[in-house]
Design a protein around this motif. Structure first.
Motif, PDB file in Angstrom:
ATOM      1  N   UNK A 110       4.216   8.190   4.660  1.00 31.58           N
ATOM      2  CA  UNK A 110       4.381   7.377   5.867  1.00 31.58           C
ATOM      3  C   UNK A 110       5.680   6.578   5.892  1.00 31.58           C
ATOM      4  N   UNK A 111       6.763   7.188   5.455  1.00 32.02           N
ATOM      5  CA  UNK A 111       8.060   6.513   5.601  1.00 32.02           C
ATOM      6  C   UNK A 111       8.447   6.536   7.072  1.00 32.02           C
ATOM      7  N   UNK A 112       9.330   5.607   7.459  1.00 32.67           N
ATOM      8  CA  UNK A 112       9.768   5.571   8.851  1.00 32.67           C
ATOM      9  C   UNK A 112      10.914   6.572   9.008  1.00 32.67           C
ATOM     10  N   UNK A 113      10.682   7.695   9.709  1.00 33.62           N
ATOM     11  CA  UNK A 113      11.662   8.787   9.698  1.00 33.62           C
ATOM     12  C   UNK A 113      12.962   8.455  10.429  1.00 33.62           C
ATOM     13  N   UNK A 114      12.908   7.455  11.329  1.00 31.29           N
ATOM     14  CA  UNK A 114      14.106   7.147  12.117  1.00 31.29           C
ATOM     15  C   UNK A 114      14.996   6.140  11.403  1.00 31.29           C
ATOM     16  N   UNK A 115      14.594   5.677  10.231  1.00 29.92           N
ATOM     17  CA  UNK A 115      15.388   4.686   9.490  1.00 29.92           C
ATOM     18  C   UNK A 115      15.865   5.307   8.180  1.00 29.92           C
ATOM     19  N   UNK A 118      13.294  -3.389   6.238  1.00 31.53           N
ATOM     20  CA  UNK A 118      12.723  -3.812   7.526  1.00 31.53           C
ATOM     21  C   UNK A 118      11.615  -4.845   7.325  1.00 31.53           C
ATOM     22  N   UNK A 119      10.810  -4.672   6.275  1.00 34.04           N
ATOM     23  CA  UNK A 119       9.751  -5.650   6.002  1.00 34.04           C
ATOM     24  C   UNK A 119      10.318  -7.019   5.648  1.00 34.04           C
ATOM     25  N   UNK A 145       8.346  -6.181  -0.477  1.00 35.81           N
ATOM     26  CA  UNK A 145       7.634  -7.335   0.077  1.00 35.81           C
ATOM     27  C   UNK A 145       7.184  -8.262  -1.045  1.00 35.81           C
ATOM     28  N   UNK A 168       0.637   5.389   0.495  1.00 31.61           N
ATOM     29  CA  UNK A 168      -0.260   6.347   1.133  1.00 31.61           C
ATOM     30  C   UNK A 168      -0.062   7.750   0.584  1.00 31.61           C
ATOM     31  N   UNK A 219       9.383   0.519  -0.969  1.00 33.53           N
ATOM     32  CA  UNK A 219       9.222  -0.216   0.285  1.00 33.53           C
ATOM     33  C   UNK A 219       8.134  -1.281   0.159  1.00 33.53           C
ATOM     34  N   UNK A 261      13.660  12.504   5.581  1.00 34.81           N
ATOM     35  CA  UNK A 261      13.483  13.959   5.639  1.00 34.81           C
ATOM     36  C   UNK A 261      14.460  14.702   4.725  1.00 34.81           C
ATOM     37  N   UNK A 301       0.829  -1.205   0.000  1.00 35.43           N
ATOM     38  CA  UNK A 301       0.000   0.000   0.000  1.00 35.43           C
ATOM     39  C   UNK A 301       0.864   1.256   0.000  1.00 35.43           C
TER      40      UNK A 301
END
Lengths: 261, 270
Positions: free
Chosen positions: A106-111, A119-120, A172, A102, A168, A154, A100
């Protein structure tokens, strides 16, 4: 895996391919408000469906039901042979097959970008790190930003972030991709780079359901158009018929508004 | 017009750095003067020269640590144990409150209401005089558990706030790639909530160290108990309490400085 294998349209008539999404008589309520009413919506493997309609018509809610980010209240939803219910294992199995994208990325900002991609595969698919990174770099190449692997989200532009988000999901190796207004939060000059990636993905044979107002994109890749209003599917038609000769006045009005520009 | 400009000029002078420092010293000098005058008036006999021996003594076998450093070790050990346990309790309670389990949410709410509405001293008595005999807790375990239970409640609110501060889209993105709830917390949500939790968590560490003094009422060996013991031997209450207060301040100030360093480090990340 469907990804990466070009599947020419002619060789596989869509009407023969199996149903991969099957929503029957689906209803969804938010408190007293009925967001979806009697939704019957099917997608065949390899099919590209574009869902449009005015805001608040339930487009997002409908596709969010497909990977159970929203729970439907009535009817049945079967994805890739699994019926969605309370069973969390089933839900996760479906989510692994359904990517999905968005509106807000909605990316993971700390990675880092590469960590976002791996990560998936590492945590969910239990792939080893080296293999996951190779996979991540492959898909970063496919969305045309291999050089951004070690940056943080960012540090990227909106268009680049959305392409990372697409990569991302692709990592998967899903069988279906859902797009929830993927270009609506982008500056105009960045829309085309994201659409280009989506067109390439469509041409590779991926099954796609896209909620979007990008009618140029829809004309180019869609096998079928779906128009929603007030929580119902009002019209479903091949793009040719949909754009040139819509059956309902509501669709005609909508098209006049979005195509004016 | 002229008076306004004058007033502004005076304000600027008063808020300038040298003026602030001067005002600060005048105030401090006034306070100390007041304390000294007061002590003098009641005929207090200052014996500061007797204080260093409680920190260390130099004998034939080298430097021997006195009672105060040992008391500090006691305070730090007690606080560290209780803090670790409180972190675990806090996280568990926060996750229960945020879970879908109706029973879990109810248990968490009841725990929070009980702890938040009971004085720490009463809670300590409950642990020592009630739970102590029932569960065979010695005074030290009772103290650690009491502090952990008390601060665990406060920390659970910090955890809950930090977790809720992470954007909802993060949950959706993580779910959409098939992660389990535990994985989402561990790899996506908690790492991002650290920066929201650090400032209030530091406050809790400082509070924990300060409230650990309360266990002196059941005579667990720590800084405040040591202070009381020394005073009962020497009657130097002014010097000892000033000293003990200074030691607490030194420790908590060091923690605050370390925490602001950590905050800066985590803030750089985005």
């Amino acid at each position: 895996m469907v990804v990466g294998l070009p599947l020419p349209k002619e060789s596989a008539p869509l009407s023969d391919s199996p149903l991969i999404i099957d929503m029957r008589n689906v209803a969804k309520f938010f408190g007293p408000f009925q967001a979806l009413t009697d939704i019957n919506f099917t997608v065949r493997q390899g099919e590209r469906v574009v869902v449009c309609g005015p805001s608040g018509s339930g487009k997002s809610t409908m596709i969010r039901c497909i990977n159970r980010l929203e729970e439907h209240d009535e009817g049945t939803i079967t994805v890739d042979g699994i019926e969605l219910g309370e069973d969390t294992k089933d839900i996760r199995a479906v989510r692994q097959e359904v990517g999905m994208v968005f509106q807000q990325f909605n990316l993971f900002p700390h990675l880092t970008v590469l960590e976002n991609l791996t990560i998936g595969p590492i945590r969910v698919r239990k792939m080893d790190k080296a293999a996951a990174e190779a996979l991540g770099r492959k898909y970063l190449e496919r969305v045309h930003i291999p050089e951004q692997a070690d940056k943080y989200p960012s540090q990227l532009s909106g268009g680049q972030q959305q392409r990372v988000a697409i990569a991302r999901s692709l990592c998967m190796e899903p069988r279906i991709m859902l797009f929830d207004e993927p270009t609506s939060a982008l500056d105009p000059e960045m829309i085309s780079e994201v659409l280009e990636v989506m067109v390439e993905l469509a041409e590779s044979g991926m099954t796609m359901v896209c909620v979007t107002h990008e009618m140029g994109f829809a004309r180019r890749v869609a096998d079928r158009m779906v128009f929603m209003e007030a929580g119902r599917i009002v019209e479903e038609a091949p793009p040719q018929a949909f754009f040139t000769n819509p059956k309902s006045d509501r669709v005609r009005l909508f098209l006049d508004q979005v195509l004016e520009h | 017009m002229a008076t306004l400009r004058m007033r502004r000029r005076v304000m600027r002078l008063l808020t300038s750095r040298p003026a602030s420092i001067a005002i600060y010293f005048v105030l401090m000098w006034g306070l100390i003067e007041l304390a000294l005058k007061g002590a003098e008036a009641m005929g207090y006999n200052w014996q500061w020269y007797r204080i260093p021996q409680y920190f260390y003594t130099i004998g034939d076998s080298g430097i021997t640590l006195g009672e105060i450093p040992w008391g500090l070790v006691g305070t730090i050990t007690l606080s560290t144990l209780a803090f670790g346990l409180a972190l675990a309790i806090g996280l568990l309670v926060a996750l229960l409150r945020l879970s879908d389990l109706i029973v879990g949410r109810a248990v968490a709410r009841i725990y929070l209401e009980i702890v938040r509405n009971m004085p720490l001293l009463v809670l300590l008595y409950v642990f020592y005089y009630v739970f102590g005999p029932i569960f065979g807790l010695d005074r030290y375990s009772a103290s650690v558990l009491c502090l952990a239970v008390f601060h665990g409640a406060l920390m659970s609110e910090i955890f809950r706030g930090g977790i809720n501060a992470v954007a909802k889209g993060q949950w959706e993105a993580a779910k959409s790639i098939g992660m389990t709830t535990a994985q989402i917390y561990r790899y996506i949500i908690l790492p991002q909530s650290i920066k929201f939790m650090l400032p209030p968590m530091t406050g809790e560490v400082v509070n924990m160290i300060k409230s650990s003094a309360i266990v002196s009422v059941i005579a667990v060996v720590e800084l405040t108990t040591i202070g009381r013991n020394i005073i009962s031997d020497t009657y130097m209450s002014f010097e000892i309490w000033f000293t003990i207060a200074a030691v607490y301040m030194a420790v908590t100030l060091i923690i605050s400085i370390f925490a602001s360093y950590l905050e800066r480090r985590y803030a750089v990340q985005d």
